[in-house]
Scaffold this active site. Structure first.
Site, short mmCIF file in Angstrom:
data_model
loop_
_atom_site.label_atom_id
_atom_site.label_comp_id
_atom_site.label_asym_id
_atom_site.label_seq_id
_atom_site.Cartn_x
_atom_site.Cartn_y
_atom_site.Cartn_z
CE LYS A 86 -3.97 -1.64 2.93
NZ LYS A 86 -4.71 -1.35 1.30
NE ARG A 133 -10.93 -10.12 -1.88
CZ ARG A 133 -11.48 -8.83 -3.40
NH1 ARG A 133 -12.05 -9.17 -4.06
NH2 ARG A 133 -11.54 -7.47 -2.52
N1 BES Z 1 -8.16 -4.12 4.43
C1 BES Z 1 -7.82 -3.53 2.68
C2 BES Z 1 -9.91 -2.43 3.19
C3 BES Z 1 -9.76 -0.89 3.55
C4 BES Z 1 -9.33 -0.19 3.49
C5 BES Z 1 -10.48 -1.09 5.19
C6 BES Z 1 -9.20 0.88 3.98
C7 BES Z 1 -9.96 0.33 5.55
C8 BES Z 1 -10.85 0.89 4.97
C9 BES Z 1 -8.31 -5.00 1.78
O1 BES Z 1 -6.96 -6.00 2.85
C10 BES Z 1 -7.66 -3.75 0.64
O2 BES Z 1 -7.06 -4.06 0.78
N2 BES Z 1 -8.69 -3.99 0.04
C11 BES Z 1 -8.64 -4.13 -1.83
C12 BES Z 1 -8.67 -4.52 -2.58
C13 BES Z 1 -8.14 -4.62 -3.68
C14 BES Z 1 -6.78 -4.51 -3.87
C15 BES Z 1 -9.13 -4.79 -4.71
C16 BES Z 1 -8.72 -2.26 -1.66
O3 BES Z 1 -9.63 -1.84 -0.69
O4 BES Z 1 -8.41 -0.84 -2.39
MN MN Z 2 -5.30 -5.37 1.92
#
Ligand code: BES
Ligand code: MN
Ligand code: ZN
Length: 496
Positions: free
Chosen positions: A273, A347
């Protein structure tokens, strides 16, 4: 430290800090009337001067009135029955905190309406939720450092039926304590709360009569949870799955399973990230925290239900041993998954725990909670969790529980057209479905691990578990979202 709350018969306090209530008629109840007489009729004058109208959760703070340090007046709005008593309790607590009062007498009494024992219990729950602050790591807790230091005030709630109010509160306090446990877990930093430490916190529920099993790496391997293990393999901290069973219902009745995403820190893994805001990902276990808080609440109030809480605990890190984009893993269900993005890890954790829950417990319903997608924040902001379900009845029950508890949900669609988006070139499915409908394709992924006959609902709590705007009953980063919602769902639909 939290305030101590006790209940006593109405009595007119003579000094100190007092809290009284008024509705929009601004008529004073018996005790408020006596207090007003003792301070020379100051209250109606103050109402007029401050343009105080008695609106719900509005407040007025009179300093050094007669022999009182403070007379705090809190509005309840139009009517006691329609009022949001949690909110009113929260507003009262806000004034008590501001006053830095060591003790307060709170008189629940109105001129023309009854404040019931249930109202009083809701009020007290609001006091407690509002008083919470996570200041464990503040070395100065005097409230002078800009932080909302928690209070340990001695609060006396005066109500005509103190015993009844106290016993109604006991049940609500169990639920509030569950929500506060969830807040604590979410607020705790990743260095302190990893998968092993979280599992220890779950284990501690045994003292309430919850049966807790902790599955370690060896057992997870044996079960074939290779999707979950694939996420964990980039971290030096080993994964855990905690299984918490509360058997308060009939011996043979199928349990309700609550499944939580417990990514103790989500760096994104190799698909790392961006730096900005990454610290928030210590809260990526908000689903697991809510499940743990719920199990504590159900046990503490001895709910007449068979419930199982299952949480998948991992840390998602980049490392020489970390999972790569392009990797293919076999889940416990036997279905294969192509990893496109290691940051879509939630997931992968959930799919194995969901499968295990159905395999082992043959549940009457499965509800999972997960801070699953950033996309749900774009869709719904911080005021509703996303609801995805294969069952209209369960969805309606969740929506009703959301309205009743104030922890709201909003249903979004799932279906074949969205499901296609996660077909993979190399495996049975891939772990991302592209930018469009990101929260839905995440739900579609989970749906592939739900048996046709299992009523299932998925709550995407990425927008509600943390960083929701401060309000009357929560001033902390973590909200504890989900505990009160699911307690309501259980109480209204699953208890015998
Ligand atoms: N934990 C994150 C989602 C999240 C983002 C929760 C901001 C709380 C605040 C999740 O694991 C994630 O990174 N999701 C990605 C999915 C994508 C790579 C398909 C997302 O939401 O960008
Ligand atoms: Mn994630
Ligand atoms: Zn995540």
């Amino acid at each position: 430290m939290l305030p101590s709350i006790s209940f006593a018969k109405p009595e007119t306090p003579k000094k100190g800090c007092v809290v009284v209530l008024v509705d929009e008629s601004l008529a004073l109840g018996t005790v408020a009337f006596a207090i007003d007489a003792a301070v020379g009729g100051l209250l109606p004058r103050a109402f007029a001067a401050a343009k105080f109208k008695g609106k719900e959760a509005a407040s007025l703070d009179l300093l050094a009135a007669g022999d009182f340090d403070r007379v705090i007046v809190v509005g309840i709005g139009k009517s006691a029955d329609d009022a949001d008593w949690l909110k009113i309790g929260g507003a009262a607590m806000a004034e008590i905190v501001k006053a830095k009062a060591a003790a307060a007498d709170i008189v629940l009494d109105l001129a023309d309406a009854e404040v019931t024992a249930e109202h009083a219990a809701g009020f007290a729950e609001g006091l407690k939720l509002r008083a919470y602050a996570f200041d464990r790591y503040k070395t100065k807790k005097n409230g002078d450092n800009g932080d909302d230091a928690s209070v340990n005030a001695k609060l006396t709630i005066r109500h005509p039926k103190p015993q009844k109010a106290r016993s109604a509160f006991r049940r609500r306090e169990a639920v509030a304590d569950g929500a506060l446990l969830a807040r604590d877990l979410v607020n705790e930093p990743g260095n302190v709360l990893g998968p092993v430490e979280f599992a220890d916190r779950a284990k501690a529920l045994e003292k309430l009569g919850v049966d807790v099993d902790i599955l370690g790496e060896k057992e997870l391997k044996k079960l074939g949870m290779r999707a979950l293990l694939g996420v964990a393999q980039g971290s030096v901290r080993p994964p855990r799955v905690a299984v918490m069973r509360w058997n308060g219902g009939k011996a043979k009745s199928a349990p309700v399973c609550f499944v939580g995403k417990g990514v103790c820190f989500d760096s994104g893994g190799v698909s790392i990230k961006p730096g900005a805001g990454m610290e928030d990902m210590k809260g990526d276990m908000g689903g697991a925290a809510a499940v743990t808080g719920l199990m504590q609440a159900l046990a503490a109030r001895k709910a007449k239900v068979n419930a199982v809480g299952l949480i998948g605990l991992v840390e998602n890190m980049p490392d020489g041993n970390a999972q790569r984009p392009g990797d293919i893993v076999t889940s416990m269900s036997g279905q294969t998954i192509e990893i496109i993005n290691t940051d879509a890890e939630g997931r992968l954790v959930l799919c194995d725990v969901l499968w295990y829950a159905q395999d082992k417990f043959k549940p009457a319903a499965v509800i999972d909670l997960a801070t699953l997608t950033g996309a749900i924040i774009i869709a719904l902001g911080h005021h509703h969790a996303g609801l995805f379900s294969n069952n209209d009845d369960l969805s309606a029950k969740l929506a009703a529980a959301g309205e009743a508890s104030g922890e709201k949900v909003w249903r979004l669609p799932i279906g074949k057209d969205y499901d296609k988006l996660i077909d993979s070139k190399f495996a049975d499915m891939k772990n991302t479905g592209g930018r469009a409908a990101g929260s839905i394709t995440a739900a579609q992924f989970l749906a592939r691990f739900i048996r046709d006959d299992t009523p299932w609902a998925h709550l995407d709590v990425a927008g509600t578990a943390f960083e929701s705007p401060k309000n009357e009953i929560n001033q902390s980063w973590a909200s504890g979202y989900g505990v009160r919602l699911l307690d309501r769902l259980v109480a209204d639909n699953f208890e015998t």
